[in-house]
Write a protein that holds these residues in place. Structure first.
Motif, short mmCIF file in Angstrom:
data_model
loop_
_atom_site.label_atom_id
_atom_site.label_comp_id
_atom_site.label_asym_id
_atom_site.label_seq_id
_atom_site.Cartn_x
_atom_site.Cartn_y
_atom_site.Cartn_z
N THR A 129 0.86 -1.18 0.00
CA THR A 129 0.00 0.00 0.00
C THR A 129 0.89 1.23 0.00
O THR A 129 1.95 1.25 0.64
CB THR A 129 -0.92 0.05 1.24
N SER A 157 -1.97 -1.19 -3.76
CA SER A 157 -3.20 -0.53 -3.36
C SER A 157 -2.96 0.93 -2.98
O SER A 157 -2.00 1.25 -2.28
CB SER A 157 -3.82 -1.27 -2.16
N ARG A 159 -5.35 4.90 -2.38
CA ARG A 159 -6.69 5.45 -2.18
C ARG A 159 -7.31 5.92 -3.48
O ARG A 159 -8.51 5.77 -3.70
CB ARG A 159 -6.62 6.60 -1.18
N ILE A 189 -5.06 -1.60 -7.10
CA ILE A 189 -6.29 -1.52 -6.30
C ILE A 189 -6.51 -0.07 -5.91
O ILE A 189 -5.57 0.60 -5.45
CB ILE A 189 -6.18 -2.39 -5.03
N THR A 191 -9.10 2.19 -3.51
CA THR A 191 -10.11 1.94 -2.48
C THR A 191 -11.12 3.07 -2.28
O THR A 191 -12.13 2.87 -1.62
CB THR A 191 -9.43 1.66 -1.13
N ARG A 192 -10.86 4.27 -2.84
CA ARG A 192 -11.75 5.39 -2.54
C ARG A 192 -12.31 6.08 -3.78
O ARG A 192 -12.71 7.24 -3.72
CB ARG A 192 -11.01 6.42 -1.67
N LYS A 200 -11.45 -2.85 -5.53
CA LYS A 200 -11.67 -1.62 -4.77
C LYS A 200 -11.61 -1.82 -3.25
O LYS A 200 -11.65 -0.84 -2.50
CB LYS A 200 -13.04 -1.02 -5.11
N GLN A 201 -11.50 -3.03 -2.80
CA GLN A 201 -11.54 -3.28 -1.35
C GLN A 201 -10.14 -3.42 -0.77
O GLN A 201 -9.15 -3.54 -1.49
CB GLN A 201 -12.36 -4.55 -1.08
N ARG A 202 -10.04 -3.39 0.56
CA ARG A 202 -8.76 -3.53 1.23
C ARG A 202 -8.19 -4.93 0.99
O ARG A 202 -8.92 -5.90 0.78
CB ARG A 202 -8.92 -3.30 2.74
#
Length: 264
Positions: A129, A157, A159, A189, A191-192, A200-202
């Motif tokens: 991340t 990943s 945001r 990925i 996520t926001r 899109k998820q953690r």
């Protein structure tokens, strides 16, 4: 270890977003490291004139940074996030070419391929991340990783889509090494942003649901998978637990699947 501090000059600064930037410094001839390791960078506010520091403020603040560049590059590259109230990055964000930083030339950390016992399993999962992608970029710039594993998955990943940095470089790595080495898949990925066309998820949620495995068409397997984690501490903790529910174990004494870096 003998600690040696060297002054290093900033040669390049790139702003990815308002809070993400990367920079390169001159590499001292004696500095050697293994892909995946980190170093300690020092900042003295008096060395950045535009900060208007007081002349009696001579304290040098050190922070740990993973290296983005290859062990064979003639420069050292770092990837940083700005923490508005942070003692270090709130000042580091004003870096310009020609500024001076201090480098502890002793490399640290064990997020390296050598921590795994040979022969290696078939697949390597690099889960990151934010700026945690840095050590994985360094690892992917070495020929060893491409010749050791049959499959490599870089799962990155952020945001927002704008915060996904180094996309062109990742594509170039695949073009350079992919034809003669491991099968490589890059899975971004976001996520926001609801309009993002992808996962899109953690990360822990994607692992527990099986969606990540479905995406790459490979199962996480205690007998065939190595997994490296780097990024937000909460992500690392939650993802470790999700992987354990899949039957994977922490890597200790060259045995086990999961390797993490703890320098936050």
């Amino acid at each position: 270890m003998t600690q040696t501090i060297k002054n290093v000059t900033v040669t390049d600064v790139k702003q990815w977003t308002k809070t993400l930037f990367s920079f390169k410094v001159v590499r001292p001839l004696e500095f050697k490291f293994t892909a995946g390791q980190f170093v300690r960078l020092g900042l003295n506010v008096n060395q950045i004139k535009r900060l208007n520091a007081q002349h009696d403020d001579t304290e040098t603040i050190f922070r740990a940074y993973s290296v983005v560049s290859s062990p064979y590059d003639e420069f050292i590259e770092f990837f940083s996030v700005v923490i508005p109230d942070g003692v270090f990055t709130s000042k580091l964000q004003y870096l310009q070419v020609g500024d001076t930083l201090q480098l502890d030339t002793t490399p640290y950390g064990f997020l390296t391929l050598s921590r795994y016992q040979a022969p290696a399993p078939k697949d390597l999962w690099l889960l990151a991340t934010g700026t945690g992608v840095a050590p994985f970029l360094s690892i992917l710039k070495t020929l060893d990783v491409w010749q050791t594993y049959q499959k490599i998955y870089l799962i990155y990943s952020a945001r927002t889509q704008q915060e996904l940095a180094y996309l062109e470089e990742i594509a170039q790595l695949q073009a350079t090494y992919g034809e003669n080495g491991a099968d490589f898949q890059f899975i971004p990925i976001v996520t926001r942003e609801a309009d993002f066309d992808g996962l899109k998820q953690r990360l822990p949620t994607l692992i527990l649901s099986g969606e990540l495995e479905n995406c790459v068409k490979t199962n996480l397997n205690p007998k065939s998978s190595h997994v490296m984690l780097c990024g937000n501490p909460q992500m690392v903790d939650d993802t470790k637990e999700a992987l354990k529910q899949k039957g994977l174990t922490m890597n200790r004494r060259s045995e086990g699947n999961i390797a993490v870096e703890n320098y936050w």
